[in-house]
Design a protein around this motif. Sequence first.
Motif, PDB file in Angstrom:
ATOM      1  N   GLN A 162       4.121   5.676  -5.485  1.00  0.00           N
ATOM      2  CA  GLN A 162       4.144   5.707  -6.950  1.00  0.00           C
ATOM      3  C   GLN A 162       3.063   6.641  -7.498  1.00  0.00           C
ATOM      4  O   GLN A 162       3.285   7.337  -8.492  1.00  0.00           O
ATOM      5  CB  GLN A 162       3.971   4.295  -7.530  1.00  0.00           C
ATOM      6  CG  GLN A 162       5.068   3.330  -7.160  1.00  0.00           C
ATOM      7  CD  GLN A 162       6.444   3.814  -7.582  1.00  0.00           C
ATOM      8  OE1 GLN A 162       6.621   4.468  -8.594  1.00  0.00           O
ATOM      9  NE2 GLN A 162       7.432   3.476  -6.782  1.00  0.00           N
ATOM     10  N   PHE A 163       1.906   6.697  -6.845  1.00  0.00           N
ATOM     11  CA  PHE A 163       0.859   7.611  -7.297  1.00  0.00           C
ATOM     12  C   PHE A 163       1.273   9.061  -7.083  1.00  0.00           C
ATOM     13  O   PHE A 163       1.012   9.923  -7.924  1.00  0.00           O
ATOM     14  CB  PHE A 163      -0.466   7.330  -6.588  1.00  0.00           C
ATOM     15  CG  PHE A 163      -1.593   8.166  -7.123  1.00  0.00           C
ATOM     16  CD1 PHE A 163      -2.194   7.823  -8.321  1.00  0.00           C
ATOM     17  CD2 PHE A 163      -2.026   9.290  -6.462  1.00  0.00           C
ATOM     18  CE1 PHE A 163      -3.223   8.589  -8.837  1.00  0.00           C
ATOM     19  CE2 PHE A 163      -3.042  10.064  -6.974  1.00  0.00           C
ATOM     20  CZ  PHE A 163      -3.643   9.722  -8.159  1.00  0.00           C
ATOM     21  N   ASN A 214       3.873   1.546  -1.128  1.00  0.00           N
ATOM     22  CA  ASN A 214       4.487   1.650  -2.442  1.00  0.00           C
ATOM     23  C   ASN A 214       3.493   2.219  -3.457  1.00  0.00           C
ATOM     24  O   ASN A 214       3.858   3.053  -4.291  1.00  0.00           O
ATOM     25  CB  ASN A 214       5.003   0.288  -2.903  1.00  0.00           C
ATOM     26  CG  ASN A 214       5.720   0.376  -4.222  1.00  0.00           C
ATOM     27  OD1 ASN A 214       6.381   1.364  -4.539  1.00  0.00           O
ATOM     28  ND2 ASN A 214       5.600  -0.667  -5.018  1.00  0.00           N
ATOM     29  N   LEU A 215       2.237   1.783  -3.396  1.00  0.00           N
ATOM     30  CA  LEU A 215       1.217   2.294  -4.303  1.00  0.00           C
ATOM     31  C   LEU A 215       1.025   3.795  -4.111  1.00  0.00           C
ATOM     32  O   LEU A 215       0.977   4.559  -5.084  1.00  0.00           O
ATOM     33  CB  LEU A 215      -0.103   1.561  -4.088  1.00  0.00           C
ATOM     34  CG  LEU A 215      -1.311   2.099  -4.856  1.00  0.00           C
ATOM     35  CD1 LEU A 215      -1.107   1.943  -6.357  1.00  0.00           C
ATOM     36  CD2 LEU A 215      -2.569   1.398  -4.412  1.00  0.00           C
ATOM     37  N   ALA A 273       2.633  -1.359  -9.275  1.00  0.00           N
ATOM     38  CA  ALA A 273       2.422  -1.161  -7.839  1.00  0.00           C
ATOM     39  C   ALA A 273       0.961  -1.388  -7.477  1.00  0.00           C
ATOM     40  O   ALA A 273       0.656  -1.973  -6.434  1.00  0.00           O
ATOM     41  CB  ALA A 273       2.865   0.240  -7.432  1.00  0.00           C
ATOM     42  N   PHE A 274       0.047  -0.944  -8.346  1.00  0.00           N
ATOM     43  CA  PHE A 274      -1.381  -1.162  -8.094  1.00  0.00           C
ATOM     44  C   PHE A 274      -1.710  -2.650  -8.084  1.00  0.00           C
ATOM     45  O   PHE A 274      -2.400  -3.140  -7.197  1.00  0.00           O
ATOM     46  CB  PHE A 274      -2.214  -0.427  -9.143  1.00  0.00           C
ATOM     47  CG  PHE A 274      -3.675  -0.737  -9.063  1.00  0.00           C
ATOM     48  CD1 PHE A 274      -4.453  -0.196  -8.069  1.00  0.00           C
ATOM     49  CD2 PHE A 274      -4.266  -1.600  -9.976  1.00  0.00           C
ATOM     50  CE1 PHE A 274      -5.804  -0.480  -7.988  1.00  0.00           C
ATOM     51  CE2 PHE A 274      -5.606  -1.894  -9.905  1.00  0.00           C
ATOM     52  CZ  PHE A 274      -6.385  -1.334  -8.906  1.00  0.00           C
ATOM     53  N   ASP A 329       0.338  -5.153  -7.568  1.00  0.00           N
ATOM     54  CA  ASP A 329       0.961  -5.781  -6.396  1.00  0.00           C
ATOM     55  C   ASP A 329       0.106  -5.588  -5.156  1.00  0.00           C
ATOM     56  O   ASP A 329      -0.041  -6.488  -4.330  1.00  0.00           O
ATOM     57  CB  ASP A 329       2.374  -5.217  -6.170  1.00  0.00           C
ATOM     58  CG  ASP A 329       3.365  -5.686  -7.198  1.00  0.00           C
ATOM     59  OD1 ASP A 329       3.088  -6.700  -7.887  1.00  0.00           O
ATOM     60  OD2 ASP A 329       4.427  -5.040  -7.335  1.00  0.00           O
ATOM     61  N   PHE A 330      -0.452  -4.380  -4.999  1.00  0.00           N
ATOM     62  CA  PHE A 330      -1.307  -4.104  -3.842  1.00  0.00           C
ATOM     63  C   PHE A 330      -2.594  -4.934  -3.904  1.00  0.00           C
ATOM     64  O   PHE A 330      -3.028  -5.505  -2.910  1.00  0.00           O
ATOM     65  CB  PHE A 330      -1.637  -2.624  -3.752  1.00  0.00           C
ATOM     66  CG  PHE A 330      -2.661  -2.312  -2.715  1.00  0.00           C
ATOM     67  CD1 PHE A 330      -2.386  -2.466  -1.359  1.00  0.00           C
ATOM     68  CD2 PHE A 330      -3.925  -1.875  -3.069  1.00  0.00           C
ATOM     69  CE1 PHE A 330      -3.332  -2.202  -0.400  1.00  0.00           C
ATOM     70  CE2 PHE A 330      -4.880  -1.595  -2.118  1.00  0.00           C
ATOM     71  CZ  PHE A 330      -4.585  -1.757  -0.781  1.00  0.00           C
ATOM     72  N   LEU A 334       3.475   2.869 -11.685  1.00  0.00           N
ATOM     73  CA  LEU A 334       2.229   2.925 -10.923  1.00  0.00           C
ATOM     74  C   LEU A 334       1.363   1.691 -11.158  1.00  0.00           C
ATOM     75  O   LEU A 334       0.814   1.135 -10.206  1.00  0.00           O
ATOM     76  CB  LEU A 334       1.450   4.192 -11.282  1.00  0.00           C
ATOM     77  CG  LEU A 334       0.101   4.361 -10.601  1.00  0.00           C
ATOM     78  CD1 LEU A 334       0.266   4.423  -9.089  1.00  0.00           C
ATOM     79  CD2 LEU A 334      -0.579   5.612 -11.105  1.00  0.00           C
ATOM     80  N   SER A 385      -0.588   7.524 -14.378  1.00  0.00           N
ATOM     81  CA  SER A 385       0.009   6.286 -14.893  1.00  0.00           C
ATOM     82  C   SER A 385       0.896   6.561 -16.105  1.00  0.00           C
ATOM     83  O   SER A 385       1.867   5.838 -16.331  1.00  0.00           O
ATOM     84  CB  SER A 385      -1.072   5.266 -15.236  1.00  0.00           C
ATOM     85  OG  SER A 385      -1.901   5.761 -16.257  1.00  0.00           O
ATOM     86  N   TYR A 435       0.833  -1.208   0.000  1.00  0.00           N
ATOM     87  CA  TYR A 435       0.000   0.000   0.000  1.00  0.00           C
ATOM     88  C   TYR A 435       0.863   1.251   0.000  1.00  0.00           C
ATOM     89  O   TYR A 435       0.599   2.204  -0.745  1.00  0.00           O
ATOM     90  CB  TYR A 435      -0.934  -0.007   1.208  1.00  0.00           C
ATOM     91  CG  TYR A 435      -1.756   1.253   1.326  1.00  0.00           C
ATOM     92  CD1 TYR A 435      -2.834   1.466   0.484  1.00  0.00           C
ATOM     93  CD2 TYR A 435      -1.430   2.229   2.256  1.00  0.00           C
ATOM     94  CE1 TYR A 435      -3.582   2.623   0.567  1.00  0.00           C
ATOM     95  CE2 TYR A 435      -2.168   3.393   2.346  1.00  0.00           C
ATOM     96  CZ  TYR A 435      -3.244   3.584   1.508  1.00  0.00           C
ATOM     97  OH  TYR A 435      -3.971   4.738   1.591  1.00  0.00           O
TER      98      TYR A 435
END
Length: 136
Positions: A68-69, A64-65, A127-128, A130-131, A124, A118, A62
């Motif tokens: 990245q955002f 990381n998401l 990372a999304f 992965d979350f 991004l 994105s 989370y």
Amino acid sequence: MKLHKGTTLSVLVIATMGFGAGTSYAAPPPPDDTTITSQAPETPDPLTGVLEPHEVYSQEAYDNLVTQFEIGWMGGGNINANIGAGVGAVVGCVLFLFVGCIPGAVIGGAAGAISGSSNANPALAPAFFDFVRTLP
């Protein structure tokens, strides 16, 4: 007489398109002896060896998401969100596709923010996903 021809043509087109449209078939019901089990991943208990479901939510994924955002937002996502909000408001007001200016602006702004962030940060999307994989 023109009205009768137009009406007849409309009725014939609708009737022609209606044949076979909307035909659906139901799948057979599942057998009665099936049981629904937990979809959560299972790991064996170290003491007993019994498999027990556990939560897989990851705070690191989370974080990381969000990071990245933020990188994508600062790299151009905010500008695309503003452009999307403007376009969505115009489309919502003029064409009434979104039932008004404010919902059009909200939808356009959200689409612009996601698209711009994105595009500005290609990391991004991974990372999304992965979350999402860590959600229980």
